[in-house]
Design a protein around this motif. Structure first.
Motif, PDB file in Angstrom:
ATOM      1  N   GLU A  68      -1.141   3.673  -1.739  1.00  0.00           N
ATOM      2  CA  GLU A  68      -2.190   4.693  -1.237  1.00  0.00           C
ATOM      3  C   GLU A  68      -1.477   5.743  -1.026  1.00  0.00           C
ATOM      4  O   GLU A  68      -1.859   7.098  -0.787  1.00  0.00           O
ATOM      5  N   PHE A  69       0.016   5.792  -0.507  1.00  0.00           N
ATOM      6  CA  PHE A  69       0.616   6.826   0.066  1.00  0.00           C
ATOM      7  C   PHE A  69       2.246   6.492  -0.554  1.00  0.00           C
ATOM      8  O   PHE A  69       2.743   5.615  -0.873  1.00  0.00           O
ATOM      9  N   VAL A  70       2.953   7.721  -0.555  1.00  0.00           N
ATOM     10  CA  VAL A  70       4.433   7.547  -0.921  1.00  0.00           C
ATOM     11  C   VAL A  70       4.959   8.683   0.272  1.00  0.00           C
ATOM     12  O   VAL A  70       4.680   9.861   0.205  1.00  0.00           O
ATOM     13  N   ASN A  71       5.575   8.452   1.456  1.00  0.00           N
ATOM     14  CA  ASN A  71       5.776   9.101   2.399  1.00  0.00           C
ATOM     15  C   ASN A  71       7.337   9.442   2.268  1.00  0.00           C
ATOM     16  O   ASN A  71       8.360   8.644   1.929  1.00  0.00           O
ATOM     17  N   GLY A  72       7.691  10.728   2.862  1.00  0.00           N
ATOM     18  CA  GLY A  72       9.074  11.087   2.724  1.00  0.00           C
ATOM     19  C   GLY A  72       9.241  12.168   3.719  1.00  0.00           C
ATOM     20  O   GLY A  72       8.272  12.943   4.237  1.00  0.00           O
ATOM     21  N   GLY A  73      10.302  12.583   4.111  1.00  0.00           N
ATOM     22  CA  GLY A  73      10.834  13.678   4.757  1.00  0.00           C
ATOM     23  C   GLY A  73      10.606  13.554   6.271  1.00  0.00           C
ATOM     24  O   GLY A  73      10.423  12.518   7.006  1.00  0.00           O
TER      25      GLY A  73
ATOM     26  N   VAL B 266       6.625  15.941  -6.853  1.00  0.00           N
ATOM     27  CA  VAL B 266       5.212  15.621  -7.026  1.00  0.00           C
ATOM     28  C   VAL B 266       5.100  14.137  -6.741  1.00  0.00           C
ATOM     29  O   VAL B 266       3.905  13.936  -6.463  1.00  0.00           O
ATOM     30  N   SER B 267       6.222  13.338  -6.692  1.00  0.00           N
ATOM     31  CA  SER B 267       5.851  11.842  -6.494  1.00  0.00           C
ATOM     32  C   SER B 267       5.622  11.569  -5.027  1.00  0.00           C
ATOM     33  O   SER B 267       5.154  10.349  -4.692  1.00  0.00           O
ATOM     34  N   VAL B 268       5.650  12.588  -4.083  1.00  0.00           N
ATOM     35  CA  VAL B 268       5.485  12.341  -2.623  1.00  0.00           C
ATOM     36  C   VAL B 268       4.284  12.975  -2.204  1.00  0.00           C
ATOM     37  O   VAL B 268       3.746  13.696  -2.793  1.00  0.00           O
ATOM     38  N   THR B 269       3.280  11.674  -1.859  1.00  0.00           N
ATOM     39  CA  THR B 269       1.968  12.083  -1.279  1.00  0.00           C
ATOM     40  C   THR B 269       1.685  12.959  -0.012  1.00  0.00           C
ATOM     41  O   THR B 269       0.529  13.243   0.255  1.00  0.00           O
ATOM     42  N   GLU B 270       2.806  12.339   0.929  1.00  0.00           N
ATOM     43  CA  GLU B 270       2.392  12.875   2.106  1.00  0.00           C
ATOM     44  C   GLU B 270       3.920  12.904   2.784  1.00  0.00           C
ATOM     45  O   GLU B 270       5.018  12.264   2.398  1.00  0.00           O
TER      46      GLU B 270
ATOM     47  N   VAL C  14       0.873  -1.135   0.015  1.00  0.00           N
ATOM     48  CA  VAL C  14       0.030   0.116  -0.033  1.00  0.00           C
ATOM     49  C   VAL C  14       0.652   1.453  -0.217  1.00  0.00           C
ATOM     50  O   VAL C  14       0.223   2.390  -0.219  1.00  0.00           O
ATOM     51  N   GLY C  15       2.066   1.073   0.354  1.00  0.00           N
ATOM     52  CA  GLY C  15       2.957   2.329   0.403  1.00  0.00           C
ATOM     53  C   GLY C  15       4.522   2.408   0.157  1.00  0.00           C
ATOM     54  O   GLY C  15       4.928   0.915   0.121  1.00  0.00           O
ATOM     55  N   LEU C  16       4.933   3.506  -0.054  1.00  0.00           N
ATOM     56  CA  LEU C  16       6.507   3.568  -0.234  1.00  0.00           C
ATOM     57  C   LEU C  16       7.023   4.591   0.676  1.00  0.00           C
ATOM     58  O   LEU C  16       6.224   5.475   1.165  1.00  0.00           O
ATOM     59  N   MET C  17       8.179   4.300   1.453  1.00  0.00           N
ATOM     60  CA  MET C  17       8.611   5.510   2.215  1.00  0.00           C
ATOM     61  C   MET C  17      10.205   5.477   2.091  1.00  0.00           C
ATOM     62  O   MET C  17      10.779   4.614   1.891  1.00  0.00           O
ATOM     63  N   ALA C  18      10.721   6.944   2.051  1.00  0.00           N
ATOM     64  CA  ALA C  18      11.911   7.158   1.922  1.00  0.00           C
ATOM     65  C   ALA C  18      12.401   8.422   2.591  1.00  0.00           C
ATOM     66  O   ALA C  18      11.727   9.263   2.312  1.00  0.00           O
ATOM     67  N   TYR C  19      13.063   8.343   3.713  1.00  0.00           N
ATOM     68  CA  TYR C  19      13.205   9.212   4.686  1.00  0.00           C
ATOM     69  C   TYR C  19      14.635   9.889   4.543  1.00  0.00           C
ATOM     70  O   TYR C  19      15.766   9.047   4.669  1.00  0.00           O
ATOM     71  N   GLU C  20      14.793  10.953   4.036  1.00  0.00           N
ATOM     72  CA  GLU C  20      16.114  11.343   3.942  1.00  0.00           C
ATOM     73  C   GLU C  20      16.637  12.101   5.098  1.00  0.00           C
ATOM     74  O   GLU C  20      16.610  13.352   5.312  1.00  0.00           O
ATOM     75  N   SER C  21      17.067  11.404   6.026  1.00  0.00           N
ATOM     76  CA  SER C  21      17.588  12.107   7.235  1.00  0.00           C
ATOM     77  C   SER C  21      18.821  12.903   7.106  1.00  0.00           C
ATOM     78  O   SER C  21      19.039  13.816   7.786  1.00  0.00           O
ATOM     79  N   GLN C  22      19.653  12.836   6.055  1.00  0.00           N
ATOM     80  CA  GLN C  22      20.735  13.727   5.762  1.00  0.00           C
ATOM     81  C   GLN C  22      20.255  15.277   5.393  1.00  0.00           C
ATOM     82  O   GLN C  22      20.964  16.351   5.714  1.00  0.00           O
ATOM     83  N   ILE C  23      18.840  15.187   5.384  1.00  0.00           N
ATOM     84  CA  ILE C  23      18.276  16.646   4.825  1.00  0.00           C
ATOM     85  C   ILE C  23      17.368  16.943   6.019  1.00  0.00           C
ATOM     86  O   ILE C  23      17.443  18.139   6.691  1.00  0.00           O
ATOM     87  N   ALA C  24      16.435  16.127   6.386  1.00  0.00           N
ATOM     88  CA  ALA C  24      15.420  16.392   7.330  1.00  0.00           C
ATOM     89  C   ALA C  24      16.039  16.584   8.899  1.00  0.00           C
ATOM     90  O   ALA C  24      15.210  17.186   9.507  1.00  0.00           O
ATOM     91  N   GLY C  25      17.053  15.813   8.973  1.00  0.00           N
ATOM     92  CA  GLY C  25      17.364  15.874  10.497  1.00  0.00           C
ATOM     93  C   GLY C  25      18.877  16.347  10.614  1.00  0.00           C
ATOM     94  O   GLY C  25      19.260  16.276  11.698  1.00  0.00           O
ATOM     95  N   VAL C  26      19.478  17.174   9.913  1.00  0.00           N
ATOM     96  CA  VAL C  26      20.755  17.830  10.061  1.00  0.00           C
ATOM     97  C   VAL C  26      20.351  19.402   9.758  1.00  0.00           C
ATOM     98  O   VAL C  26      20.181  19.813   8.477  1.00  0.00           O
ATOM     99  N   GLY C  27      20.691  20.169  10.677  1.00  0.00           N
ATOM    100  CA  GLY C  27      20.562  21.473  10.704  1.00  0.00           C
ATOM    101  C   GLY C  27      21.513  22.249   9.687  1.00  0.00           C
ATOM    102  O   GLY C  27      22.893  21.905   9.808  1.00  0.00           O
ATOM    103  N   ASP C  28      21.083  23.276   8.735  1.00  0.00           N
ATOM    104  CA  ASP C  28      22.149  23.615   7.836  1.00  0.00           C
ATOM    105  C   ASP C  28      22.604  25.068   8.331  1.00  0.00           C
ATOM    106  O   ASP C  28      23.160  25.813   7.599  1.00  0.00           O
TER     107      ASP C  28
END
Ligand SMILES: Cc1ncc(COP(=O)(O)O)c(C=O)c1O
Length: 398
Positions: A241-246, A258-262, A186-200
């Motif tokens: 049903e969903f493509v999760n990221g971030g 565009v490919s990310v739904t949530e 029902v879903g795909l998930m790709a979590y980009e920790s190097q962007i979402a979890g690292v203060g720039d």
């Protein structure tokens, strides 16, 4: 009234140590995340909240939908409590007993999605589902490696998670799921920790900040292309049903694909210390813990009770909690945050009396709740409710 006066007034009848959540800041942080997500739904990361009442409040906020849970027992508990009808367990499960429970419980099986990234996961879940003889297929989501791997793959920037990295690999696993009637992709998930979890934007480090921004920009371009190709290839095999990221640090960037739904986010609600230094957003510290000043070893130093609540991860200084109010306090460099007592040095120490409180922030968001059974909810200068954390409900999942 200053922040500290507000918190002192609201909690005057409490004896520290205790933990508080400033609802005004919490709601403002939730609204900020929703604004940044630009109408894509946010799946709340429960590990970063670990309190049922606050999770419910977030889920009642327009713009949030569904829970990203951290273990299957947690997900089953939240499902049985009716928190959400869409709960994704973001990390693989090998707990055969709880998987059996999931397979046998029709309502839970319609609500909870488990994470897979290899054939062994599929074999195990299929075996359990067949033995359990449930009526519904087990909902599964494929985890995709979102790390950036330049120099022909010799360098890895990002967390070590899934072995599934390419569109071909993802499509092959999707086909494997489709062959098994007891599973449903029902879903795909790709979590980009190097962007979402690292203060720039870490203070006092202009060159490092520039390097982080450069790396994140490169990684973002690479991932957006790869994620789009993966989603296309997997959609040819299954109705997703969903493509999760971030995560908190990347909400607007991930939502723009565009490919990310949530998107997923949680830490930005409490706004813990590790999320302070980003150029794209500023949250308000919403979750604090108060410790009492118990003695004064000498001029310019006071000692508070407890304090040694380091966060998980690499065991460096960034994982320590931070003295927050009054401003102008820091740890003694030789002692850090202690197991049973913590000396604090700095100009503000001389203004504190024995019995005063010092308010701290945790480095990570949800881990604070593993130290306290209750959260005192503060609205303005009033304590409006006291609610249990997961731990307070006897739920210590990890
Ligand atoms: C799979 C996944 N998605 C999203 C997040 C982001 O959560 P947060 O916003 O709390 O940092 C995390 C955090 O580790 C995660 O593991």
């Amino acid at each position: 009234m200053t922040l500290r006066e507000r918190y002192d007034a609201a909690t005057a009848h409490l004896e520290p140590p205790f933990a508080i959540v400033d609802l005004d800041a919490f709601r403002a942080n939730a609204a900020g995340l929703v604004r940044r997500a630009r109408s894509k739904p946010i799946r709340v990361a429960s590990k970063s909240v670990r309190c049922r009442t606050l999770l419910s409040q977030v889920l009642a906020t327009e713009g949030f939908h569904g829970i990203m849970a951290f273990t299957l027992p947690e997900a089953l508990w939240l499902a049985s409590e009716g928190l959400s009808d869409d709960i994704l367990v973001a990390y693989p499960t090998v707990d055969r007993r709880v998987l059996t429970e999931l397979a046998r419980d029709e309502r839970a099986a319609a609500t909870v999605t488990v994470m897979v990234d290899c054939v062994q996961h599929l074999d195990m879940i299929e075996d359990i589902a067949e033995s359990a003889g449930g009526d519904r297929p087990i909902r599964v989501c494929i985890d995709i490696d979102a790390a950036w791997r330049p120099a022909g793959g010799r360098v890895r920037i990002g967390a070590l998670r899934s072995p599934i990295r390419t569109a071909d690999e993802a499509a092959a696993l999707a086909r494997d799921v489709a062959r098994r009637p007891t599973l449903s992709l029902v879903g795909l998930m790709a979590y980009e920790s190097q962007i979402a979890g690292v203060g720039d934007n870490p203070p006092g480090k202009p060159f490092f900040s520039r390097a982080v921004r450069f790396v994140q920009a490169q990684s973002r371009v690479e991932l957006a292309r790869r994620r789009a190709a993966i989603v296309k290839a997997v959609r040819a095999e299954a109705d997703l049903e969903f493509v999760n990221g971030g995560g908190t640090g990347s909400v607007e960037k991930t939502a723009a694909e565009v490919s990310v739904t949530e998107v997923a986010a949680g830490s930005g609600l409490y706004q813990s210390v590790l999320f302070d230094h980003y150029t794209n957003f500023t949250g308000r510290p919403a979750a604090l813990f108060a410790l009492p000043v118990v003695r004064r070893p000498g001029p310019g130093v006071v000692t508070v009770l407890g304090g040694g609540y380091p966060a998980s991860g690499v065991g460096d200084r960034s994982r320590l909690p931070q003295p927050f109010l009054p401003a102008g306090l820091r740890f003694d460099s030789k002692e850090g945050a202690g197991e049973v007592q913590t000396p604090l040095v700095g100009a503000a120490a001389d203004e504190l009396e024995i019995g005063d409180r010092v308010y701290f922030r945790h480095a990570k968001a949800g881990e604070l709740c593993e130290r306290f059974a209750e959260l005192h909810l503060i609205d303005g200068d009033r304590l409006v409710d006291t609610v249990p954390t997961y731990r307070g409900e006897g739920k210590t999942f990890l």
